[in-house]
Design a protein around this motif. Structure first.
Motif, PDB file in Angstrom:
ATOM      1  N   UNK A 187      13.273  -7.564   9.779  1.00  0.00           N
ATOM      2  CA  UNK A 187      12.057  -8.184   9.253  1.00  0.00           C
ATOM      3  C   UNK A 187      11.244  -7.201   8.420  1.00  0.00           C
ATOM      4  N   UNK A 188      11.280  -5.933   8.772  1.00  0.00           N
ATOM      5  CA  UNK A 188      10.519  -4.918   8.033  1.00  0.00           C
ATOM      6  C   UNK A 188      11.144  -4.621   6.677  1.00  0.00           C
ATOM      7  N   UNK A 189      12.442  -4.725   6.573  1.00  0.00           N
ATOM      8  CA  UNK A 189      13.127  -4.319   5.347  1.00  0.00           C
ATOM      9  C   UNK A 189      13.392  -5.470   4.384  1.00  0.00           C
ATOM     10  N   UNK A 190      14.052  -6.500   4.816  1.00  0.00           N
ATOM     11  CA  UNK A 190      14.692  -7.427   3.898  1.00  0.00           C
ATOM     12  C   UNK A 190      13.795  -8.306   3.046  1.00  0.00           C
ATOM     13  N   UNK A 191      12.718  -8.854   3.518  1.00  0.00           N
ATOM     14  CA  UNK A 191      11.937  -9.714   2.613  1.00  0.00           C
ATOM     15  C   UNK A 191      11.364  -8.971   1.409  1.00  0.00           C
ATOM     16  N   UNK A 192      10.917  -7.737   1.580  1.00  0.00           N
ATOM     17  CA  UNK A 192      10.274  -6.999   0.493  1.00  0.00           C
ATOM     18  C   UNK A 192      11.193  -6.019  -0.213  1.00  0.00           C
ATOM     19  N   UNK A 193      12.179  -5.509   0.446  1.00  0.00           N
ATOM     20  CA  UNK A 193      13.001  -4.427  -0.111  1.00  0.00           C
ATOM     21  C   UNK A 193      13.668  -4.824  -1.416  1.00  0.00           C
ATOM     22  N   UNK A 194      14.101  -6.041  -1.549  1.00  0.00           N
ATOM     23  CA  UNK A 194      14.815  -6.466  -2.757  1.00  0.00           C
ATOM     24  C   UNK A 194      13.922  -6.477  -3.997  1.00  0.00           C
ATOM     25  N   UNK A 195      12.636  -6.707  -3.816  1.00  0.00           N
ATOM     26  CA  UNK A 195      11.757  -6.866  -4.968  1.00  0.00           C
ATOM     27  C   UNK A 195      10.798  -5.699  -5.162  1.00  0.00           C
ATOM     28  N   UNK A 196      10.977  -4.630  -4.431  1.00  0.00           N
ATOM     29  CA  UNK A 196      10.033  -3.520  -4.567  1.00  0.00           C
ATOM     30  C   UNK A 196      10.759  -2.205  -4.820  1.00  0.00           C
ATOM     31  N   UNK A 197      10.000  -1.212  -5.148  1.00  0.00           N
ATOM     32  CA  UNK A 197      10.554   0.115  -5.392  1.00  0.00           C
ATOM     33  C   UNK A 197      10.177   1.074  -4.274  1.00  0.00           C
ATOM     34  N   UNK A 198      10.070   0.568  -3.084  1.00  0.00           N
ATOM     35  CA  UNK A 198       9.693   1.377  -1.936  1.00  0.00           C
ATOM     36  C   UNK A 198      10.935   2.037  -1.355  1.00  0.00           C
ATOM     37  N   UNK A 199      10.864   3.346  -1.196  1.00  0.00           N
ATOM     38  CA  UNK A 199      11.971   4.081  -0.580  1.00  0.00           C
ATOM     39  C   UNK A 199      11.968   3.787   0.916  1.00  0.00           C
ATOM     40  N   UNK A 200      13.138   3.474   1.454  1.00  0.00           N
ATOM     41  CA  UNK A 200      13.252   3.141   2.867  1.00  0.00           C
ATOM     42  C   UNK A 200      14.230   4.096   3.535  1.00  0.00           C
ATOM     43  N   UNK A 201      13.815   4.635   4.683  1.00  0.00           N
ATOM     44  CA  UNK A 201      14.672   5.521   5.458  1.00  0.00           C
ATOM     45  C   UNK A 201      14.574   5.194   6.934  1.00  0.00           C
ATOM     46  N   UNK A 202      15.350   5.893   7.720  1.00  0.00           N
ATOM     47  CA  UNK A 202      15.371   5.664   9.168  1.00  0.00           C
ATOM     48  C   UNK A 202      14.326   6.514   9.870  1.00  0.00           C
ATOM     49  N   UNK A 203      13.762   5.958  10.927  1.00  0.00           N
ATOM     50  CA  UNK A 203      12.855   6.684  11.813  1.00  0.00           C
ATOM     51  C   UNK A 203      13.585   6.813  13.150  1.00  0.00           C
ATOM     52  N   UNK A 204      14.453   7.819  13.249  1.00  0.00           N
ATOM     53  CA  UNK A 204      15.270   7.945  14.461  1.00  0.00           C
ATOM     54  C   UNK A 204      14.439   8.355  15.666  1.00  0.00           C
ATOM     55  N   UNK A 205      14.942   7.980  16.816  1.00  0.00           N
ATOM     56  CA  UNK A 205      14.309   8.368  18.070  1.00  0.00           C
ATOM     57  C   UNK A 205      15.403   8.504  19.115  1.00  0.00           C
ATOM     58  N   UNK A 206      15.051   9.035  20.238  1.00  0.00           N
ATOM     59  CA  UNK A 206      16.022   9.272  21.286  1.00  0.00           C
ATOM     60  C   UNK A 206      15.632   8.517  22.537  1.00  0.00           C
ATOM     61  N   UNK A 207      16.634   8.044  23.243  1.00  0.00           N
ATOM     62  CA  UNK A 207      16.415   7.367  24.510  1.00  0.00           C
ATOM     63  C   UNK A 207      15.985   8.393  25.552  1.00  0.00           C
ATOM     64  N   UNK A 208      14.897   8.122  26.253  1.00  0.00           N
ATOM     65  CA  UNK A 208      14.431   9.026  27.300  1.00  0.00           C
ATOM     66  C   UNK A 208      15.515   9.186  28.370  1.00  0.00           C
ATOM     67  N   UNK A 209      16.215   8.102  28.685  1.00  0.00           N
ATOM     68  CA  UNK A 209      17.291   8.179  29.680  1.00  0.00           C
ATOM     69  C   UNK A 209      18.368   9.155  29.238  1.00  0.00           C
ATOM     70  N   UNK A 230       0.792  -1.229   0.000  1.00  0.00           N
ATOM     71  CA  UNK A 230       0.000   0.000   0.000  1.00  0.00           C
ATOM     72  C   UNK A 230       0.827   1.284   0.000  1.00  0.00           C
ATOM     73  N   UNK A 231       2.098   1.201   0.320  1.00  0.00           N
ATOM     74  CA  UNK A 231       2.904   2.410   0.533  1.00  0.00           C
ATOM     75  C   UNK A 231       3.954   2.603  -0.558  1.00  0.00           C
ATOM     76  N   UNK A 232       4.467   3.828  -0.633  1.00  0.00           N
ATOM     77  CA  UNK A 232       5.553   4.113  -1.568  1.00  0.00           C
ATOM     78  C   UNK A 232       6.856   4.428  -0.842  1.00  0.00           C
ATOM     79  N   UNK A 233       6.799   4.647   0.474  1.00  0.00           N
ATOM     80  CA  UNK A 233       8.017   4.838   1.265  1.00  0.00           C
ATOM     81  C   UNK A 233       7.765   4.416   2.700  1.00  0.00           C
ATOM     82  N   UNK A 234       8.848   4.093   3.394  1.00  0.00           N
ATOM     83  CA  UNK A 234       8.729   3.620   4.777  1.00  0.00           C
ATOM     84  C   UNK A 234       9.847   4.188   5.624  1.00  0.00           C
ATOM     85  N   UNK A 235       9.509   4.514   6.861  1.00  0.00           N
ATOM     86  CA  UNK A 235      10.499   4.878   7.867  1.00  0.00           C
ATOM     87  C   UNK A 235      10.627   3.680   8.791  1.00  0.00           C
TER      88      UNK A 235
END
Length: 73
Positions: free
Chosen positions: A44-66, A24-29
């Motif tokens: 698991x989110x990237x590797x099975x589909x990433x090789x066969x699709x044209x979905x742009x993949x990027x990082x969804x960074x976050x910070x440790x509360x600590x 359903x998507x064209x890009x993923x964080x």
């Protein structure tokens, strides 16, 4: 004029629905692990589909509360 929409989703957070969203998507964080997800859910989110699709993949960074709390001391 041709218009397009980038339908983006945050994946790799352990919801169990990532594979279905790739149709359903064209890009993923991909979650980087502090607020959600871990290395297994990231892979698991990237590797099975990433090789066969044209979905742009990027990082969804976050910070440790600590780390944020330590920085504010």
């Amino acid at each position: 004029m041709k218009l397009s929409v980038d339908l983006n989703a945050d994946l790799g957070e352990g919801s169990g629905h990532d594979a279905g969203l790739f149709d359903l998507i064209s890009s993923a964080n991909i979650a980087t692990g502090f607020h959600a997800g871990d290395s297994d859910t990231m892979h698991a989110a990237i590797f099975p589909r990433r090789r066969s699709s044209e979905i742009a993949v990027g990082a969804h960074p976050s910070f440790s509360i600590a780390r944020i709390s330590d920085a504010n001391r």
